[in-house]
Design a protein around this motif. Structure first.
Motif, PDB file in Angstrom:
ATOM      1  N   GLU A 168      29.671  15.999  32.817  1.00 22.76           N
ATOM      2  CA  GLU A 168      30.869  16.743  32.398  1.00 22.76           C
ATOM      3  C   GLU A 168      30.539  17.669  31.231  1.00 22.76           C
ATOM      4  N   LEU A 169      29.747  17.177  30.282  1.00 23.25           N
ATOM      5  CA  LEU A 169      29.342  18.019  29.160  1.00 23.25           C
ATOM      6  C   LEU A 169      28.531  19.210  29.660  1.00 23.25           C
ATOM      7  N   GLU A 171      28.826  20.824  32.454  1.00 24.60           N
ATOM      8  CA  GLU A 171      29.731  21.842  32.986  1.00 24.60           C
ATOM      9  C   GLU A 171      30.438  22.586  31.862  1.00 24.60           C
ATOM     10  N   ARG A 172      30.780  21.887  30.790  1.00 24.93           N
ATOM     11  CA  ARG A 172      31.434  22.551  29.663  1.00 24.93           C
ATOM     12  C   ARG A 172      30.473  23.506  28.960  1.00 24.93           C
ATOM     13  N   ARG A 206      27.986  24.993  30.436  1.00 22.85           N
ATOM     14  CA  ARG A 206      27.845  26.124  31.368  1.00 22.85           C
ATOM     15  C   ARG A 206      28.966  27.135  31.163  1.00 22.85           C
ATOM     16  N   GLU A 207      30.182  26.650  30.899  1.00 23.21           N
ATOM     17  CA  GLU A 207      31.307  27.557  30.661  1.00 23.21           C
ATOM     18  C   GLU A 207      31.104  28.331  29.366  1.00 23.21           C
ATOM     19  N   VAL A 208      30.602  27.659  28.327  1.00 20.70           N
ATOM     20  CA  VAL A 208      30.284  28.364  27.081  1.00 20.70           C
ATOM     21  C   VAL A 208      29.236  29.445  27.346  1.00 20.70           C
ATOM     22  N   CYS A 210      22.447  18.313  26.512  1.00 19.60           N
ATOM     23  CA  CYS A 210      23.265  17.165  26.914  1.00 19.60           C
ATOM     24  C   CYS A 210      22.583  15.854  26.530  1.00 19.60           C
ATOM     25  N   ARG A 230      33.268  18.968  19.977  1.00 14.63           N
ATOM     26  CA  ARG A 230      34.608  18.779  20.555  1.00 14.63           C
ATOM     27  C   ARG A 230      34.574  17.726  21.657  1.00 14.63           C
ATOM     28  N   PHE A 231      33.539  17.799  22.484  1.00 13.88           N
ATOM     29  CA  PHE A 231      33.402  16.845  23.592  1.00 13.88           C
ATOM     30  C   PHE A 231      33.270  15.418  23.051  1.00 13.88           C
ATOM     31  N   GLU A 244      31.011  23.057  20.899  1.00 15.48           N
ATOM     32  CA  GLU A 244      31.493  22.466  22.150  1.00 15.48           C
ATOM     33  C   GLU A 244      31.034  21.010  22.279  1.00 15.48           C
TER      34      GLU A 244
END
Length: 672
Positions: A589-590, A592-593, A595-597, A622, A656-657, A653
């Motif tokens: 999940e991290l 994917e987050r 990747r969005e950043v 990660c 935050r995660f 990020e």
């Protein structure tokens, strides 16, 4: 040139600019040779890091390094990537206006740049030659290194000869001070390597051949009709909807048709399909290429005009809808898959029409218009030789990887025995001696005796006088009553109909085996004919070929499906399972987050996502969960400039995660 930079400084530059603590195999020898003032020749497979071998010297030596590259798109990508790493690169090509070119040359004289990419055609421009002589002269900043990328283009024995490469040696010879000359290529046989040394005038070069094996790539070959190809590709792309892939076709028409049909069929699944060939407008080509590189368009259908300069690391599959012109071309194109080192797949779909088209294109080509008649004919015959090796690859039932490695003279990579050194004579036990990761190594075969069929075929070819092609010979042996057989009176020859109980396709297969093993030979040209080969005497000797025998392998069981190429999150989870360090949340999940950043940063700067950080670098973050600005530097592929530019965004990020999962307690904070 006296050595001015130590290897310690080179390793420091490797970490500062590229985020790596050590060179890959082969890189250190080449970098050390260049820094010591020696010429160099590096033959390293795609994805092995050839560019580092000239970029590190360029970024550490005083003066301006020139890199000769045939690909405009590669120049742009490498310059952007080097800028992202904190270097001072430039390029000079036709995409720049005359005013922009003037600015680049002026700044280069003043020492703004460490490295400049130019096309080989530029070396014939007197204005550029005058600039280079000035820079290399006593009052200039100096040219310590000329690096030649895609160096196989200098050799007529390779698959991609470019006459403009012949200008390189003359250009270097006219410089006031001869620089170090380094040549690099991914695919070069021993003959091509010798040609590179001679044609570029390399002086006792440090030669490094790291091996051609790409162990992360699966190779598959399937013979099927054109309609079946389209269905196979559609099903494959749908099954790999979230992965990036290239599909190569041999003609523009085939690209247009396949891209249109594939796009229409995959649109409901949300898969965008693009196309790329030289017949499109420059704007459309650029738009589709950018969408593919930026992961906005996962599938692109293209001719071989696409991809040579595409440094996209996360291509998970390459499919060839048609046969390429040579093993070199195929390995380069297939090698665009898995450049990040993660598992990827390469599939070649073929049929007899592919080879007929290739022979037609060879006869019609005008690429050698700058050559005299004798040289042009040599080049044409060489293309036929290269195509013949490609045909052997399609037809072999031995290990596909071993075939490729033997072709490039890398027989020892798989530990294959001496008795299987010929590309047309692979070991029957390919699953044991081969790679275990190609379609032939995952197929069960049985040995079948075809001696009598082969004997009749050789005798009939002798009776024909070597005047007819494989298909017509097979039809006559089968006893077909066609107009062509009657026209040439083949039905009057001894042996006509001798194999009437055998299917025509089977007879053609046996003839192909006889050609591959030297009992028969096939001429070059658009309409090749079959005649007796050097081993035909073993069949037609005085004893009637009593000692002759021939066996072939037939598939007897369904091919085992290869292990599916693992996605980034799959690799991440397996890496996390082996890591004993505790941390909260799901690494996938991290990932994917992050990747969005990365995507947002790439859009902000109009860069490709991989120029911000590779998938492998994201996985590293990660695993390590960096919390301070210094800690991302421990992640391979993250250098100081990237930490300065992007480190805060990734660190925020991650924080935050972890905060979100820590607040929810250990039940949600379990590791993968």
């Amino acid at each position: 040139m006296a050595a001015t930079v130590s290897m310690d400084e080179a390793r420091q530059a490797l970490g500062t600019y590229f985020g790596y603590s050590a060179f890959r195999p082969g890189q250190e020898r080449l970098v050390a040779a260049i820094l010591a003032g020696r010429d160099a020749l590096g033959v390293m497979p795609t994805g092995a890091g050839k560019s580092i071998c000239y970029q590190i010297p360029a970024l550490t030596l005083p003066g301006l390094t020139l890199v000769v590259s045939p690909l405009v798109s590669l120049m742009g990508d490498q310059v952007r990537a080097l800028k992202a790493a904190g270097a001072r690169p430039s390029y000079l090509n036709s995409t720049l206006t005359p005013a922009q070119q003037n600015t680049v040359l002026k700044r280069a004289r003043e020492g703004w740049y460490q490295i400049m990419y130019v096309a080989p055609e530029r070396l014939a421009d007197e204005r550029f030659c005058a600039f280079a002589r000035e820079v290399a002269g006593p009052d200039g900043i100096g040219i310590p290194l000329v690096a030649v990328d895609e160096a196989h283009c200098v050799s007529q024995w390779g698959q991609d000869f470019r006459p403009s490469y012949l200008e390189i040696a003359r250009f270097i010879g006219e410089l006031p001070v001869r620089p170090v000359v380094a040549a690099f290529t991914a695919t070069a046989t021993e003959r091509v390597r010798a040609d590179i040394i001679q044609m570029l005038g390399l002086r006792r070069p440090e030669t490094v051949v790291t091996g051609f094996d790409r162990t992360n790539l699966y190779f598959g070959v399937e013979e099927m009709g054109d309609k079946a190809k389209a269905v196979w590709i559609r099903n494959y792309a749908r099954a790999h909807a979230d992965e990036s892939g290239i599909i190569y076709c041999s003609t523009r028409k085939a690209v247009d048709e396949l891209a249109f049909n594939l796009g229409r069929e995959l649109a409901p699944a949300g898969i965008r399909v693009g196309r790329y060939h030289a017949g499109m407008s420059a704007g459309e080509r650029l738009e589709n290429q950018a969408a593919f590189i930026d992961d906005l368009m996962p599938v692109i259908v293209a001719t071989n005009a696409f991809g040579m300069g595409i440094d996209k690391p996360n291509v998970r599959y390459v499919i060839h809808h048609n046969v390429p012109e040579s093993i070199e071309a195929y390995y380069q194109e297939a090698g665009r898959a898995g450049r990040d080192g993660d598992p990827a797949e390469c599939h070649l779909l073929w049929n007899g029409n592919d080879f007929r088209l290739r022979r037609y294109l060879i006869d019609r080509t005008d690429d050698e218009s700058e050559l005299d008649d004798e040289a042009r004919e040599r080049a044409r015959q060489n293309r036929y030789r290269l195509l013949s090796a490609m045909e052997g690859y399609c037809e072999t039932t031995g290990c596909l990887r071993a075939y490729i490695l033997r072709y490039f003279g890398d027989e020892g990579a798989l530990g294959v025995s001496e008795g299987t050194a010929r590309p047309d004579a692979c070991s029957p036990d390919s699953a044991r001696t081969g790679c275990g990761n190609c379609s032939n190594c995952t197929t069960a075969y049985e040995v079948e005796d075809v001696t009598e069929t082969a004997r009749e075929a050789v005798r009939f070819v002798q009776a024909c006088g070597g005047r007819f092609g494989r298909a017509l010979v097979a039809d006559a042996l089968h006893g077909a009553n066609t107009e062509r057989i009657r026209q040439y009176r083949l039905d009057d020859l001894p042996g006509y109909g001798a194999l009437h109980e055998e299917p025509v396709a089977r007879i053609k297969d046996v003839i192909g085996q006889l050609i591959g093993r030297g009992y028969l030979t096939q001429s070059q040209g658009q309409f090749p004919v079959v005649s007796l080969g050097p081993r035909a005497v073993e069949v037609l000797g005085e004893d009637g070929g009593a000692a002759f025998s021939l066996t072939v392998k037939r598939r007897v069981a369904a091919r085992r499906a290869p292990a599916r190429a693992r996605k980034a999150v799959d690799i991440l989870r397996s890496e996390a399972a082996e890591d004993a360090r505790p941390r909260v949340g799901d690494d996938a999940e991290l990932f994917e987050r992050l990747r969005e950043v990365r995507r947002e940063l790439a859009i902000e700067r109009a860069w490709a996502p991989y120029m911000i950080a590779s998938d492998k670098a994201l996985r590293g973050m990660c695993r390590r969960r960096p919390a301070t600005r210094a800690e991302p530097l421990e992640v391979p592929g993250i250098g100081e400039k990237k930490v300065d530019d992007f480190g805060d965004a990734f660190l925020a990020e991650i924080a935050r995660f972890e905060d979100a999962y820590s607040a929810e307690g250990p039940a949600r904070g379990a590791r993968v």
